[in-house]
Design a protein around this motif. Structure first.
Motif, mmCIF file in Angstrom:
data_model
loop_
_atom_site.group_PDB
_atom_site.id
_atom_site.type_symbol
_atom_site.label_atom_id
_atom_site.label_comp_id
_atom_site.label_asym_id
_atom_site.label_seq_id
_atom_site.Cartn_x
_atom_site.Cartn_y
_atom_site.Cartn_z
ATOM 1 N N ILE A 1 -2.749 -27.024 -35.050
ATOM 2 C CA ILE A 1 -3.614 -28.926 -35.811
ATOM 3 C C ILE A 1 -1.808 -29.861 -36.743
ATOM 4 N N ASP A 2 -1.372 -30.430 -35.476
ATOM 5 C CA ASP A 2 -0.825 -31.778 -36.177
ATOM 6 C C ASP A 2 -1.045 -32.383 -37.745
ATOM 7 N N ASN A 3 -0.405 -33.463 -38.824
ATOM 8 C CA ASN A 3 -0.628 -33.859 -39.962
ATOM 9 C C ASN A 3 -1.909 -34.423 -39.792
ATOM 10 N N GLN A 4 -1.863 -34.885 -38.807
ATOM 11 C CA GLN A 4 -3.056 -36.591 -38.745
ATOM 12 C C GLN A 4 -4.309 -35.694 -38.570
ATOM 13 N N GLN A 5 -4.219 -34.562 -37.251
ATOM 14 C CA GLN A 5 -5.767 -34.031 -37.768
ATOM 15 C C GLN A 5 -5.698 -33.171 -38.977
ATOM 16 N N ALA A 6 -4.869 -32.298 -39.781
ATOM 17 C CA ALA A 6 -4.243 -31.843 -41.075
ATOM 18 C C ALA A 6 -5.294 -32.173 -41.922
ATOM 19 N N LYS A 7 -4.861 -33.753 -41.613
ATOM 20 C CA LYS A 7 -5.858 -34.728 -42.794
ATOM 21 C C LYS A 7 -7.504 -35.017 -42.714
ATOM 22 N N SER A 8 -7.489 -35.048 -41.228
ATOM 23 C CA SER A 8 -8.906 -35.045 -40.706
ATOM 24 C C SER A 8 -9.943 -34.575 -40.586
#
Length: 346
Positions: free
Chosen positions: A244-251
């Motif tokens: 999971i990347d940072n954008q996917q984590a926030k999403s």
């Protein structure tokens, strides 16, 4: 008669198990046991809570004065690093194996009073990135890493402080082994991932979708066994939690907040559940057949006090449910995305 509003069975393609669906039984009178609800407002800090900042735990260790998440090795972990000197047994009827591993506790917040839906998206993003950091560290040693949470006394949670757990081990747990076998079998037949294809069909149908965003979908699976069971599925080709990347984590944090808020608003209570992530084992040479997903298993059936019991037929034959997956999805979709506690104080 509307579609599926009759007695039928549905197959779970991940586990291979079947569930008996009996929608007409949901109208029967209830004279069975009820659970007590805890409506007491917890304080932000509890002096005798072993998970609160700066408090002492059972092993005489003092927690730091943490400000967001806090992770420590479980003082009473079910798995340890020590390998027992086991006597070899060759009888197939008494097969066993030594098990080693590590169990960690993840405190979501220093605030004793909050649960997942009451945390901000930024606070939940920190929880997701903490899960990812620990997953990556443990994946260097172990093949299977289970990230999970038991919420509520009904689910055996002994501490109300917001927290989850991570258990890591080399052996393939039964759930992961079954999911790996069935996803691989589907991939060999269709040259595509089981959950990827399933998600595409659910998105096209839109009957059981609860909420979604750019990277994640929350839905009631067609084969759900628990009354308000849901799954979170990655829209992207993610196979392990560590990817999971940072954008996917926030999403993901935003979706977790919305889904758990809807849960709480169904019966205006702190909705109990067991939740856990299923990742591809790190030792697979090819994990193309996998798709990262989470299961939510809440026990409530009719109200904040009426619980679904897996007994009798469920224990001796197969799972059975009265509330159809489609009806459960409709209830969750209609639930507010503004937490009921916020509405009360507004």
């Amino acid at each position: 008669m509307t579609q599926f509003e009759y007695t039928h069975r549905r197959k779970n393609p991940l586990s291979g198990d079947w569930v008996l669906v009996s929608p007409h039984r949901n109208n029967r009178p209830w004279l069975g046991a009820t659970e007590q609800t805890n409506s007491v407002q917890l304080p932000s800090y509890q002096h005798d809570c072993p998970l609160c900042p700066s408090n002492e735990r059972a092993n005489d260790t003092t927690n730091p004065d943490y400000q967001d998440t806090f992770v420590f090795v479980n003082d009473f972990g079910a798995l340890t690093h020590e390998l027992a000197q086991a006597t070899e047994i060759t009888d197939e009827l008494f097969d066993y194996q030594a098990a080693t591993g590590e169990c960690r506790v993840v405190c979501y917040s220093p605030d004793h009073s909050k649960t997942m839906p009451e945390l901000s998206v930024n606070e939940l993003t920190k929880v997701v990135t903490t899960w990812r950091e620990n997953y990556l560290k443990l994946a260097k040693t172990y093949a299977n890493i289970h990230i999970f949470e038991n919420k509520g006394e009904i689910m055996g949670c002994s501490q109300p402080h917001p927290h989850g757990q991570i258990w890591a081990h080399q052996h393939a747990s039964s759930e992961i082994a079954n999911e790996d076998t069935n996803q691989l079998s589907y991939f060999k037949r269709n040259e595509s991932s089981l959950l990827g294809d399933y998600l595409s069909k659910e998105l096209a149908n839109n009957t059981r979708i609860i909420c979604q965003n750019e990277h994640w979908v929350a839905l009631v699976p067609f084969w759900a066994a628990w009354p308000f069971e849901t799954m979170i599925l990655a829209k992207d080709d993610i196979r392990q939690f560590g990817q999971i990347d940072n954008q996917q984590a926030k999403s993901l944090a935003a979706l977790l907040k919305e889904l758990t808020t809807r849960y709480d608003n169904v019966f205006n209570c702190s909705f109990p559940y067991s939740m856990g992530w299923h990742s591809a084992p790190t030792t697979l040479e090819d994990d193309s057949h996998w798709r990262l997903h989470a299961h939510f298993y809440p026990p409530l059936l009719r109200s904040a006090t009426v619980k679904k019991h897996m007994v009798g037929y469920e224990m001796l034959a197969e799972s059975q449910r009265d509330l159809s997956a489609e009806t459960a999805a409709d209830i969750l979709k209609k639930a507010s995305t503004v937490h009921f506690k916020q509405i009360k104080t507004a």
